[in-house]
Write a protein that holds these residues in place. Structure first.
Motif, PDB file in Angstrom:
ATOM      1  N   SER A 647    -120.943  46.253  70.468  1.00 60.19           N
ATOM      2  CA  SER A 647    -121.241  47.606  69.993  1.00 60.19           C
ATOM      3  C   SER A 647    -121.256  47.674  68.474  1.00 60.19           C
ATOM      4  CB  SER A 647    -120.208  48.589  70.550  1.00 60.19           C
ATOM      5  OG  SER A 647    -120.395  49.880  70.004  1.00 60.19           O
ATOM      6  N   LEU A 648    -120.282  46.981  67.817  1.00 59.49           N
ATOM      7  CA  LEU A 648    -120.236  47.010  66.354  1.00 59.49           C
ATOM      8  C   LEU A 648    -121.443  46.303  65.750  1.00 59.49           C
ATOM      9  CD1 LEU A 648    -118.803  47.721  63.756  1.00 59.49           C
ATOM     10  CD2 LEU A 648    -117.435  45.647  63.976  1.00 59.49           C
ATOM     11  N   ALA A 649    -121.798  45.152  66.315  1.00 62.20           N
ATOM     12  CA  ALA A 649    -122.978  44.437  65.800  1.00 62.20           C
ATOM     13  C   ALA A 649    -124.236  45.282  65.970  1.00 62.20           C
ATOM     14  CB  ALA A 649    -123.127  43.103  66.517  1.00 62.20           C
ATOM     15  N   ARG A 650    -124.354  45.961  67.120  1.00 53.61           N
ATOM     16  CA  ARG A 650    -125.523  46.801  67.355  1.00 53.61           C
ATOM     17  C   ARG A 650    -125.547  48.016  66.421  1.00 53.61           C
ATOM     18  NH1 ARG A 650    -124.886  46.839  72.243  1.00 53.61           N
ATOM     19  NH2 ARG A 650    -123.650  48.733  72.503  1.00 53.61           N
ATOM     20  N   ALA A 651    -124.375  48.660  66.215  1.00 51.06           N
ATOM     21  CA  ALA A 651    -124.316  49.821  65.320  1.00 51.06           C
ATOM     22  C   ALA A 651    -124.662  49.436  63.894  1.00 51.06           C
ATOM     23  CB  ALA A 651    -122.914  50.448  65.376  1.00 51.06           C
ATOM     24  N   LEU A 652    -124.193  48.256  63.455  1.00 51.72           N
ATOM     25  CA  LEU A 652    -124.495  47.809  62.095  1.00 51.72           C
ATOM     26  C   LEU A 652    -125.981  47.515  61.931  1.00 51.72           C
ATOM     27  CD1 LEU A 652    -123.498  47.000  59.299  1.00 51.72           C
ATOM     28  CD2 LEU A 652    -123.033  44.721  60.187  1.00 51.72           C
TER      29      LEU A 652
END
Length: 685
Positions: A647-652
């Motif tokens: 999720s963090l990689a996608r949000a970034l």
């Protein structure tokens, strides 16, 4: 006839002027003809390509409009006649009357084969019952009842609210398991009250294949409604299904236009072509596929506009054979012009001069390709000898120039080969350095001792970078850390080696349990490793380090940060513990503050370098910042850690968009449940 003698001074005055005038005249004519021919040819090809592209787009739009008008207009006309049946009106008023239904079915039997797909439907407005007939079931039978609360049926209620008596809609019918182009005609009584809706449907795949199949390479035709929404396209994924009851859509004519001015122009021309009676509007637009010529042709009876888009490069409106023939023809014309000028000059200038002097026998014989070697002492003889000398000098100069060009080309090729080899060696070295840098990362120990209770996002800006993370364990607990060294790429990677060595020295000497003391010892170690010179002071050699020691016995977390913060997410509450503002190897040595926190069950701790916080993106090109990271924590901290990583990689990535990564990015997250396992024991087992 006696010719008066001429002095050598007359020759010296005449010959340079004559040679200069002849040379300038021939050179000017040749250059002018070449430049003019090149410019005119380029302009002609450009204008011809643009004109043919526009004509092709207009022709495609008009032809597609006529085909659609012929097919859909015919279907609409039959549907309108069908809607005007008296038997239909009687049945819509008395749905349960078997006599009324029988009369309608008898008359409808003659209409059904007239429709392109041999199908029609009837909807009773009062009961919302849906009847459908096709080739398999020629008599209209009840299929289902529409529901006002079902979004799949909202098209009907939107249609009945329209002021126009008929509408067209591309929509899938889940109950019938078909996706059709539906022609809907309202049925109302004499007072205007709604009785129902009738019409027919054409299979969308057959309609697209027969109406919008590309006929020319590089051209695409599709259909938009009054709002610019795409209602039919050769690519079904670009169609806005059920556009009738949708106020907003990103599947529009304007979505693929790259500029705001282009979208405004398309909107204006769409409105303009709708006001015209059968006209066509043409525009050039920039799309992600390149420059395209678009022609818009309106179908007023259907409320649709056909858009034919042509890519001049892909369409090959001018074939390579035609261009080759044009170039050959142009070259022949230029040669003929130069030859004509040369022959004209010979006829108008040289022949009279030969006649007057009666001394240029070799020129009169037309032997222009050999040396004249004239022995005459007059103007023509001197000019011939000067020409021979000039020709010999030009020949020698050309041969010397060709030799020098060959030598220089060989030198450039050798230099290019050396540069390519050097670049290949550097690339291989950097890739090998990346493998070496990954060796210091504790992934294997984390997987062994913290499986399912940690995640790492490590994204160097280049092949190698200045960020790394660490994990150590001892009998009392374990140490987590992230390090952000100044610099990127190779300089940053070298700094990580220094930082790694300094932290290794500090942990060997002091153990793992006191993060603040480890930072101070690492600071001294880095200062011992880096010489204190004025040259080094001009370089960025500082480091940001955040360390957390988890003590199992006391269930506490000790945190110390050199310009790095600690984030904690506990029971929906997000807390930010600020590290000291100074970094390692700053201007002067310093002490660091150590915070002791309770290790609450279920809490997730995050050590973050400033690469993610400083990453620019979003609509306003602002940094992601602590606010953005805190907002992400608030939405995702309750997820399993492996899901948080994705999720963090996608949000970034979504926030960054097309903007480049500005810095190395490292995020290390960990958690400990109610019973904190002993990593050393797990390893032994």
């Amino acid at each position: 006839m006696h010719h008066p003698p001429t002095s050598s001074s007359d020759h010296s005055r005449r010959l340079p002027g004559l040679r200069r005038k002849i040379g300038i005249l021939l050179l000017a004519i040749s250059v002018a003809v070449l430049l003019m021919s090149a410019a005119v040819g380029k302009r002609i090809l450009h204008d011809l390509t643009a004109d043919l592209s526009r004509r092709l787009a207009v022709s495609e739009a008009q032809l597609t409009r006529e085909k659609i008008q012929s097919l859909v207009g015919r279907e609409l006309a039959i549907a309108q006649r069908f809607a005007g049946l008296t038997a239909l009106g009687d049945w819509l008023l008395s749905e349960q009357d078997p006599l009324a239904r029988g009369r309608f079915l008898a008359e409808a039997a003659g209409f059904r084969p007239a429709f392109a797909d041999g199908a029609y439907f009837v909807i009773h407005h009062h009961t919302l019952a849906y009847y459908y007939a096709d080739a398999e079931r020629p008599r209209a039978i009840y299929r289902y009842t529409l529901d006002r609360n079902n979004t799949a049926d909202s098209w009907y209620f939107s249609t009945m609210e329209q002021a126009v008596p008929y509408t067209l809609n591309v929509n899938p019918d889940a109950m019938l398991k078909v996706t059709n182009l539906w022609i809907n005609v309202q049925v109302r009584n004499a007072a205007g009250a709604p009785l129902g809706l009738v019409g027919t449907g054409m299979r969308l795949d057959r309609f697209l294949a027969s109406m919008l199949a590309p006929r020319t390479q590089g051209s695409t035709s599709f259909i938009v409604d009054t709002a610019g929404r795409i209602v039919a396209h050769p690519d079904p994924s670009k169609i806005e299904y059920g556009a009738l009851d949708k106020q907003e859509s990103n599947r529009t004519l304007f979505a693929d236009l790259s500029t705001e001015s282009g979208r405004e122009t398309a909107s204006r021309l769409l409105a303009e072509v709708r006001r015209q009676a059968g006209g066509v509007e043409v525009m050039e637009q920039i799309t992600p596929e390149g420059r395209r010529v678009m022609a818009l042709a309106h179908l007023p009876e259907l409320g649709w506009t056909v858009v034919s888009s042509v890519n001049p490069e892909a369409a090959e409106v001018l074939s390579s054979g035609f261009i080759r023939l044009a170039l050959i023809g142009g070259g022949v014309i230029i040669l003929m012009v130069i030859l004509g000028l040369t022959l004209g000059f010979d006829r108008l200038v040289l022949q009279p001069l030969l006649t007057l002097t009666a001394s240029a026998r070799m020129i009169a014989q037309g032997q222009y390709g050999i040396r004249m070697r004239s022995e005459r002492n007059d103007e023509i003889g001197a000019l011939s000898r000067a020409f021979d000398t000039m020709a010999a000098e030009v020949q020698a100069y050309t041969e010397d120039l060709e030799r020098r060009v060959a030598e220089r080309t060989a030198e450039l090729e050798a230099t290019h080969a050396r540069l390519a080899a050097t670049h290949r060696q550097l690339t291989e070295s950097i890739r090998y350095a990346s493998l070496i840098q990954r060796v210091i990362l504790p992934d294997r120990r984390l997987d062994t001792n913290m499986q399912g209770r940690y995640f790492v996002v490590w994204q160097p800006r280049d092949v190698v970078g200045g960020d790394f993370y660490l994990y150590r364990e001892d009998e009392g607990g374990c140490l987590f850390g992230v390090v952000d060294c100044a610099g990127h790429g190779v300089p940053g990677a070298f700094m990580t080696m220094i930082a790694h060595a300094a932290l290794e020295r500090a942990t060997v000497e002091l153990g793992l349990g006191q993060p603040a003391a480890l930072l101070e010892r690492a600071d001294r170690a880095v200062r011992d490793m880096l010489p204190d010179t004025q040259r080094l002071e001009r370089l960025a050699t500082s480091m940001d380090i955040g360390l957390c020691y988890v003590e199992r016995a006391s269930r506490t977390v000790r945190f110390a940060g050199a310009h790095i913060d600690l984030f904690a997410a506990c029971d929906g509450e997000i807390r930010n513990f600020r590290g000291d503002r100074g970094g390692i190897n700053d201007r002067k040595p310093r002490t660091f503050t150590q915070l002791t926190l309770d290790l609450e069950p279920g809490c997730v701790f995050y050590l973050v370098t400033d690469g993610i916080l400083d990453q620019a993106g979003g609509d306003r090109d602002l940094p992601f910042g602590r606010g953005g990271f805190t907002a992400w924590l608030r939405d995702n901290a309750a997820l399993p850690l492996e899901n948080q990583e994705a999720s963090l990689a996608r949000a970034l990535n979504n926030y960054r968009g097309e903007k480049p990564q500005r810095d190395d990015i490292t995020v290390l997250a960990f958690r400990f449940d109610q019973a904190t396992p002993d990593p050393s024991k797990e390893t032994d087992s």
